[in-house]
Design a protein around this motif. Structure first.
Motif, PDB file in Angstrom:
ATOM      1  N   ALA A 116       0.824  -1.211   0.000  1.00 35.54           N
ATOM      2  CA  ALA A 116       0.000   0.000   0.000  1.00 35.54           C
ATOM      3  C   ALA A 116       0.859   1.263   0.000  1.00 35.54           C
ATOM      4  CB  ALA A 116      -0.929  -0.006   1.209  1.00 35.54           C
ATOM      5  N   LEU A 117       2.081   1.169   0.532  1.00 40.12           N
ATOM      6  CA  LEU A 117       3.002   2.300   0.546  1.00 40.12           C
ATOM      7  C   LEU A 117       3.777   2.435  -0.763  1.00 40.12           C
ATOM      8  CD1 LEU A 117       4.379   1.915   4.188  1.00 40.12           C
ATOM      9  CD2 LEU A 117       2.832   3.700   3.353  1.00 40.12           C
ATOM     10  N   GLY A 118       3.522   1.513  -1.697  1.00 37.08           N
ATOM     11  CA  GLY A 118       4.134   1.608  -3.011  1.00 37.08           C
ATOM     12  C   GLY A 118       5.376   0.767  -3.230  1.00 37.08           C
ATOM     13  N   HIS A 119       5.759  -0.036  -2.259  1.00 37.51           N
ATOM     14  CA  HIS A 119       6.962  -0.867  -2.402  1.00 37.51           C
ATOM     15  C   HIS A 119       6.675  -2.058  -3.311  1.00 37.51           C
ATOM     16  CE1 HIS A 119       9.124   1.362   0.718  1.00 37.51           C
ATOM     17  NE2 HIS A 119       7.962   1.408   1.369  1.00 37.51           N
ATOM     18  N   ARG A 120       7.606  -2.326  -4.216  1.00 40.09           N
ATOM     19  CA  ARG A 120       7.422  -3.425  -5.171  1.00 40.09           C
ATOM     20  C   ARG A 120       8.494  -4.499  -5.057  1.00 40.09           C
ATOM     21  NH1 ARG A 120       3.375  -1.653  -4.717  1.00 40.09           N
ATOM     22  NH2 ARG A 120       1.886  -0.762  -6.206  1.00 40.09           N
ATOM     23  N   THR A 121       9.641  -4.165  -4.506  1.00 39.31           N
ATOM     24  CA  THR A 121      10.708  -5.142  -4.258  1.00 39.31           C
ATOM     25  C   THR A 121      11.029  -5.107  -2.768  1.00 39.31           C
ATOM     26  OG1 THR A 121      11.639  -4.822  -6.478  1.00 39.31           O
ATOM     27  CG2 THR A 121      13.058  -5.863  -4.828  1.00 39.31           C
ATOM     28  N   ILE A 122      10.811  -6.233  -2.106  1.00 44.81           N
ATOM     29  CA  ILE A 122      10.940  -6.299  -0.643  1.00 44.81           C
ATOM     30  C   ILE A 122      11.923  -7.410  -0.280  1.00 44.81           C
ATOM     31  CG2 ILE A 122       9.707  -6.518   1.544  1.00 44.81           C
ATOM     32  CD1 ILE A 122       7.125  -5.876  -0.017  1.00 44.81           C
ATOM     33  N   ALA A 123      12.877  -7.102   0.568  1.00 46.11           N
ATOM     34  CA  ALA A 123      13.889  -8.081   0.978  1.00 46.11           C
ATOM     35  C   ALA A 123      13.509  -8.746   2.286  1.00 46.11           C
ATOM     36  CB  ALA A 123      15.244  -7.398   1.123  1.00 46.11           C
ATOM     37  N   PHE A 124      13.893 -10.012   2.409  1.00 46.85           N
ATOM     38  CA  PHE A 124      13.829 -10.721   3.690  1.00 46.85           C
ATOM     39  C   PHE A 124      15.250 -10.844   4.200  1.00 46.85           C
ATOM     40  CE2 PHE A 124      14.024 -14.616   6.289  1.00 46.85           C
ATOM     41  CZ  PHE A 124      13.055 -14.308   7.232  1.00 46.85           C
ATOM     42  N   ARG A 162      21.560   4.645   9.361  1.00 49.99           N
ATOM     43  CA  ARG A 162      21.755   6.003   9.853  1.00 49.99           C
ATOM     44  C   ARG A 162      23.217   6.417   9.709  1.00 49.99           C
ATOM     45  NH1 ARG A 162      19.501   5.328  14.302  1.00 49.99           N
ATOM     46  NH2 ARG A 162      21.280   5.094  15.701  1.00 49.99           N
ATOM     47  N   GLN A 163      24.136   5.503  10.024  1.00 49.66           N
ATOM     48  CA  GLN A 163      25.566   5.795   9.877  1.00 49.66           C
ATOM     49  C   GLN A 163      25.933   6.105   8.429  1.00 49.66           C
ATOM     50  OE1 GLN A 163      27.458   2.289  11.429  1.00 49.66           O
ATOM     51  NE2 GLN A 163      27.071   2.808  13.583  1.00 49.66           N
ATOM     52  N   ARG A 164      25.255   5.462   7.505  1.00 47.62           N
ATOM     53  CA  ARG A 164      25.566   5.652   6.083  1.00 47.62           C
ATOM     54  C   ARG A 164      24.761   6.781   5.442  1.00 47.62           C
ATOM     55  NH1 ARG A 164      26.583   0.311   2.596  1.00 47.62           N
ATOM     56  NH2 ARG A 164      26.784   2.052   1.130  1.00 47.62           N
ATOM     57  N   GLY A 165      23.988   7.475   6.229  1.00 47.64           N
ATOM     58  CA  GLY A 165      23.230   8.595   5.706  1.00 47.64           C
ATOM     59  C   GLY A 165      21.983   8.207   4.943  1.00 47.64           C
ATOM     60  N   ILE A 166      21.519   6.969   5.142  1.00 45.96           N
ATOM     61  CA  ILE A 166      20.294   6.491   4.495  1.00 45.96           C
ATOM     62  C   ILE A 166      19.134   6.755   5.443  1.00 45.96           C
ATOM     63  CG2 ILE A 166      19.124   4.524   3.459  1.00 45.96           C
ATOM     64  CD1 ILE A 166      21.695   5.405   2.020  1.00 45.96           C
ATOM     65  N   ARG A 167      18.141   7.490   4.966  1.00 50.44           N
ATOM     66  CA  ARG A 167      17.017   7.886   5.829  1.00 50.44           C
ATOM     67  C   ARG A 167      15.966   6.774   5.888  1.00 50.44           C
ATOM     68  NH1 ARG A 167      15.027  12.958   2.709  1.00 50.44           N
ATOM     69  NH2 ARG A 167      15.288  11.366   1.066  1.00 50.44           N
ATOM     70  N   VAL A 168      15.470   6.539   7.096  1.00 50.05           N
ATOM     71  CA  VAL A 168      14.380   5.585   7.332  1.00 50.05           C
ATOM     72  C   VAL A 168      13.217   6.366   7.936  1.00 50.05           C
ATOM     73  CG1 VAL A 168      13.660   3.513   8.609  1.00 50.05           C
ATOM     74  CG2 VAL A 168      15.992   3.672   7.725  1.00 50.05           C
ATOM     75  N   PRO A 169      12.046   6.328   7.296  1.00 50.25           N
ATOM     76  CA  PRO A 169      11.647   5.458   6.178  1.00 50.25           C
ATOM     77  C   PRO A 169      11.735   6.117   4.804  1.00 50.25           C
ATOM     78  CG  PRO A 169       9.701   6.466   7.095  1.00 50.25           C
ATOM     79  CD  PRO A 169      10.867   7.013   7.880  1.00 50.25           C
ATOM     80  N   GLU A 217      17.819  -4.150  -5.130  1.00 53.91           N
ATOM     81  CA  GLU A 217      16.850  -3.173  -5.621  1.00 53.91           C
ATOM     82  C   GLU A 217      15.704  -2.953  -4.634  1.00 53.91           C
ATOM     83  OE1 GLU A 217      17.206  -1.347  -8.433  1.00 53.91           O
ATOM     84  OE2 GLU A 217      19.189  -2.285  -8.482  1.00 53.91           O
ATOM     85  N   ALA A 218      15.793  -3.579  -3.470  1.00 56.79           N
ATOM     86  CA  ALA A 218      14.708  -3.482  -2.494  1.00 56.79           C
ATOM     87  C   ALA A 218      14.585  -2.067  -1.946  1.00 56.79           C
ATOM     88  CB  ALA A 218      14.941  -4.467  -1.359  1.00 56.79           C
ATOM     89  N   THR A 219      13.347  -1.640  -1.748  1.00 56.96           N
ATOM     90  CA  THR A 219      13.066  -0.358  -1.084  1.00 56.96           C
ATOM     91  C   THR A 219      12.505  -0.572   0.312  1.00 56.96           C
ATOM     92  OG1 THR A 219      10.863  -0.290  -2.091  1.00 56.96           O
ATOM     93  CG2 THR A 219      12.654   0.821  -3.276  1.00 56.96           C
ATOM     94  N   ALA A 220      12.317  -1.835   0.689  1.00 59.17           N
ATOM     95  CA  ALA A 220      11.811  -2.178   2.019  1.00 59.17           C
ATOM     96  C   ALA A 220      12.340  -3.555   2.385  1.00 59.17           C
ATOM     97  CB  ALA A 220      10.285  -2.173   2.052  1.00 59.17           C
ATOM     98  N   VAL A 275      11.753  -0.417   7.028  1.00 63.44           N
ATOM     99  CA  VAL A 275      12.264  -1.577   7.761  1.00 63.44           C
ATOM    100  C   VAL A 275      11.175  -2.126   8.685  1.00 63.44           C
ATOM    101  CG1 VAL A 275      14.029  -2.429   9.364  1.00 63.44           C
ATOM    102  CG2 VAL A 275      14.616  -0.639   7.695  1.00 63.44           C
ATOM    103  N   VAL A 276      10.944  -3.446   8.593  1.00 70.38           N
ATOM    104  CA  VAL A 276       9.990  -4.145   9.455  1.00 70.38           C
ATOM    105  C   VAL A 276      10.747  -5.214  10.234  1.00 70.38           C
ATOM    106  CG1 VAL A 276       7.900  -5.573   9.550  1.00 70.38           C
ATOM    107  CG2 VAL A 276       8.099  -3.746   7.833  1.00 70.38           C
ATOM    108  N   GLY A 277      10.518  -5.284  11.523  1.00 71.48           N
ATOM    109  CA  GLY A 277      11.119  -6.328  12.346  1.00 71.48           C
ATOM    110  C   GLY A 277      10.123  -7.422  12.667  1.00 71.48           C
TER     111      GLY A 277
END
Length: 328
Positions: A166-174, A246-253, A226-229, A258-260
């Motif tokens: 629903a948030l638009g993610h199409r490639t999701i990693a496990f 966060r250390q690498r300057g990648i903003r979440v979300p 290519e995952a966005t989530a 990220v889902v735990g």
């Protein structure tokens, strides 16, 4: 044909471990059940040599990592349930090692009345061998001949995939956990089926140790996909991912969702607060202890697995898809 304790168990309608207790430790089983077992043994011509050993009053609880907050409620709830039934709990950390777990179980066979295995790293054959030696109950493992309780990720996982779609993610990693974990393999299988079923693309990253350190390494690997989530095997991995991103300057979300899984203590005040799949770990501990206690009291075994439902807790670590961070 040689008659075994398993043959006697089938005739009497009890577990093989109950036969062992009836013949070798008569003080640990009610008289009606013991009589039924002795009658079955006589009918089959099974040799009986009781040793009259009294109940020890001690039950082992084995966990892979005592520092993982996921196990805190399990430790407390099993201990309380066992205490009410007159047992003391012996807590042992197996260090995420199936070999260590098997060695400890062999040592415990003459020390405890039974064992609860939480997230066992034993394979099916080793687990069956252990169950022949002493009464067991398992948490987060499914093996039909052993009483078990499983926190069933499927409903929560369905909600997580729906949420990310629903948030638009199409490639999701496990983000996979330890390779020796039955639960890890099961979670990946369910994840892959659900993501594909939604017309999305699943990506497997890992395996990694189910720790924050493992999560840091996973984050680096995640960013070259290519995952966005992502959905992590457990919350410790997810929190490690948040810290490394966060250390690498990648903003979440904004750049990565990220889902735990497990909703451990601390998941709600990570940075940002972690969206996670939650189940009732206290109930899992109580049920596992209750089922083992029933076996130790000589009740007819209720083998198979009791399922604990899960649900998604949406917090601030998931959001609408944006350009993949590698393309920024």
């Amino acid at each position: 044909m040689r008659i075994t304790a398993k043959d006697v168990a089938e005739r009497a309608g009890v577990a093989a471990s109950t036969v062992s207790r009836a013949l070798n430790s008569p003080g640990r089983i009610n008289e009606q059940t013991r009589k039924r077992i002795l009658d079955a043994a006589r009918e089959l011509g099974y040799s009986v040599a009781p040793r009259m050993i009294e109940r020890k009053g001690l039950v082992g609880l084995l966990v892979p990592d005592i520092t993982n907050p996921f196990y805190f409620d399990i430790i407390r709830s099993t201990q309380e349930q066992l205490r009410i039934a007159g047992f003391m709990q012996l807590l042992i950390d197996t260090g995420e090692s199936g070999r260590t777990e098997a060695e400890i179980l062999a040592q415990l066979s003459q020390v405890v009345d039974g064992v609860i295995l939480s997230a066992t790293r034993l394979d099916a054959a080793a687990l069956a061998t252990a169950a022949d030696a002493l009464p067991l109950a398992v948490i987060n493992r499914q093996q039909e001949e052993i009483p078990g309780v499983l926190i069933d990720i499927r409903t929560g996982l369905t909600q997580a995939v729906d949420h990310l779609k629903a948030l638009g993610h199409r490639t999701i990693a496990f983000i996979a956990g330890p390779p020796g974990s039955w639960q890890n393999r099961w979670r990946w299988k369910e994840f892959e089926e659900q993501v594909l079923g939604q017309g999305l693309t699943p990506v497997l990253v890992g395996p990694y140790a189910p720790t924050r350190t493992g999560g840091a390494a996973a984050a680096d690997a995640l960013l070259v996909t290519e995952a966005t989530a992502c959905v992590a095997f457990n919350d410790l991995l997810a929190i490690g991912i948040l810290q490394r991103l966060r250390q690498r300057g990648i903003r979440v979300p904004e750049d990565m969702s990220v889902v735990g899984c497990d909703d451990i203590f601390g998941a709600d005040f990570s940075a940002p607060p972690l969206t996670t799949i939650a189940g009732d770990t206290k109930q899992a501990g109580r049920l596992a202890a209750s089922r083992l206690i029933a076996t130790l009291n000589g009740e007819a075994p209720r083998n198979g697995t009791t399922l604990i439902p899960t649900h998604l807790l949406v917090r601030e670590s998931t959001g609408p898809v944006r350009t993949h961070p590698s393309l920024r």
